[in-house]
Motif scaffolding. Structure first.
Motif, PDB file in Angstrom:
ATOM      1  N   SER B 207       0.911  -1.081  -0.053  1.00 18.69           N
ATOM      2  CA  SER B 207       0.084   0.040  -0.067  1.00 18.69           C
ATOM      3  C   SER B 207       0.757   1.172  -0.050  1.00 18.69           C
ATOM      4  CB  SER B 207      -0.898   0.085   1.543  1.00 18.69           C
ATOM      5  OG  SER B 207      -0.233  -0.397   2.343  1.00 18.69           O
ATOM      6  N   ASN B 208       1.977   1.485   1.000  1.00 13.73           N
ATOM      7  CA  ASN B 208       2.820   2.238   0.874  1.00 13.73           C
ATOM      8  C   ASN B 208       3.260   2.563  -0.683  1.00 13.73           C
ATOM      9  OD1 ASN B 208       2.184   2.564   3.625  1.00 13.73           O
ATOM     10  ND2 ASN B 208       4.248   1.915   4.287  1.00 13.73           N
ATOM     11  N   GLN B 210       2.457   1.487  -3.357  1.00 16.46           N
ATOM     12  CA  GLN B 210       1.464   1.906  -4.379  1.00 16.46           C
ATOM     13  C   GLN B 210       1.257   3.420  -4.470  1.00 16.46           C
ATOM     14  OE1 GLN B 210      -1.689  -0.768  -5.301  1.00 16.46           O
ATOM     15  NE2 GLN B 210      -2.973   0.768  -6.388  1.00 16.46           N
ATOM     16  N   ARG B 211       1.011   4.020  -2.935  1.00 10.36           N
ATOM     17  CA  ARG B 211       0.667   5.434  -2.963  1.00 10.36           C
ATOM     18  C   ARG B 211       1.636   6.139  -3.390  1.00 10.36           C
ATOM     19  NH1 ARG B 211       0.849   5.655   2.394  1.00 10.36           N
ATOM     20  NH2 ARG B 211      -0.736   4.119   2.489  1.00 10.36           N
ATOM     21  N   LYS B 212       2.847   5.882  -3.101  1.00  8.42           N
ATOM     22  CA  LYS B 212       4.283   6.857  -3.142  1.00  8.42           C
ATOM     23  C   LYS B 212       4.324   6.736  -4.828  1.00  8.42           C
ATOM     24  CE  LYS B 212       8.827   7.871  -1.731  1.00  8.42           C
ATOM     25  NZ  LYS B 212       9.674   7.696  -0.540  1.00  8.42           N
ATOM     26  N   SER B 215       2.003   8.837  -6.548  1.00  2.00           N
ATOM     27  CA  SER B 215       1.945  10.353  -6.338  1.00  2.00           C
ATOM     28  C   SER B 215       3.073  11.111  -7.148  1.00  2.00           C
ATOM     29  CB  SER B 215       2.263  10.541  -4.766  1.00  2.00           C
ATOM     30  OG  SER B 215       3.845  10.156  -4.548  1.00  2.00           O
TER      31      SER B 215
END
Lengths: 242, 242
Positions: B207-208, B210-212, B215
């Motif tokens: 999840s981290n 993918q978010r990064k 972004s």
């Protein structure tokens, strides 16, 4: 080298330097809310240049860069960062070089290695403005600070070298301790924001900047700055050394 | 140079190369979830080395680096990044160099410029493994991919050059389009996470990551990968070129 004959002999006859490679240093200092760099002016010419030098045959590249920096600023063990190698085949101009040398009374033979092609390794340094004693080299008669918006036309590709150094500094601004040597030991949030704004050439939103810089874990809050009413006094910070 | 006499003549007699400066390339490819680099083995020796070369007197530094890369991989116009200059005074060993040359039938005179001190400019490249045709140079008999955890002892300071390239790649991993040439045109989130984990040498929380990565604004989601039940099919992504 204090005697001009030594200088003449050194450049005209000695060849204890590594061929083809030079070093150019972009030395940044911060004073009165201005970011500045050190520039040399060659004797009896209108040529301005970045401080630079060559590598002795028995000298490590990094030591040569430190030596150039120390000779021009009086500072030892300063953080220097290689940022780019400039290697275009036409980046130096032999005539300019001959002019600079002969303006100092040095006559290079046409096949002198200094007149051949050189690549230059760019370093940048961030120094404490107040501790620097700007010192010209043997071929220049001035070594002075110039505000970034008042940089004259520089010889060879030195304007381009400066631009690349500034670009790198901006890219690295949140990754390296850029303020470490540019700010006094303790400083307010306003002062460090000011430095960052000056380097970036743009205004930053206070709350965003404060959140970002504090999240890096490089600052330690120490005490309030005592200059009047305690409730209005800003906190002082310093860098955490690891 | 197909004839050995040409090769001998080139190295023993021609001096159309810039003295003191060499180039070494760390060429990264990604295949079967392994990050690999290209290494050469010199003819009739046990010396392994990074692909490298010299700069012709009439050639820009960047062109020389592109030429080395093209000669070893068959690829043109590949993104190359200078990452460090290696300039220790003792970084090359004359005896090793003589051995390598004489193993190819080339005898360098004791004062040959190749036996003098060299600094080396390190470049790294990220290439599409499937498009590379590994091609030995005139002095080597193999040019092959090696997994990062199976890199042999390399000559001179080439292990250190490789380590510095990997360190730089890791530092730059969220700033540069590192995946651009290492991944196929379209890929799943799993595949790009896999690449990043392989480069960083550590597992990342899905999840981290993918978010990064999302972004950064470098990925474009296109469509689901059609391989069975549509509700389980992962989305495909591609890089946004600007």
């Amino acid at each position: 080298m204090t005697e001009n004959t030594d200088l003449k002999d050194y450049w005209e006859n000695k060849t204890r330097l590594l061929p083809s490679v030079s070093i150019d240093c972009v030395i940044f200092g911060f004073h009165n809310n201005q970011l500045k760099i050190l520039l040399l002016k060659y004797k009896n010419t209108n040529y301005y240049a970045l401080p630079g030098g060559f590598i002795n045959l028995d000298e490590d590249l990094e030591d040569a860069a430190q030596r150039v920096l120390e000779d021009r600023t009086g500072l030892k063990d300063i953080y220097l960062e290689q940022f780019h190698v400039f290697g275009c085949k036409n980046r130096r101009n032999d005539e300019t070089h001959q002019q600079i040398m002969s303006a100092s009374g040095i006559n290079l033979k046409p096949n002198h290695f200094l007149l051949n092609r050189f690549i230059s390794i760019g370093y940048y340094a961030l120094v404490d403005f107040s501790k620097v004693i700007p010192t010209p080299d043997d071929l220049s008669d001035s070594c002075q600070w110039y505000d970034l918006d008042k940089i004259p036309h520089l010889m060879f590709d030195h304007n381009q070298i400066f631009e690349k150094a500034l670009e790198t500094l901006r890219l690295m601004i949140y990754d390296k301790l850029v303020g470490f040597n540019l700010l006094p030991t303790t400083f307010t949030m306003n002062e460090i924001q000011n430095l960052y704004e000056t380097i970036l050439g743009e205004k930053l939103v206070r709350s965003n900047f404060q959140r970002k810089i504090l999240s890096l874990g490089i600052l330690e809050r120490i005490e309030k700055k005592m200059t009047g009413a305690a409730n209005k006094a800003p906190y002082l910070y310093r860098f955490v050394r690891d």
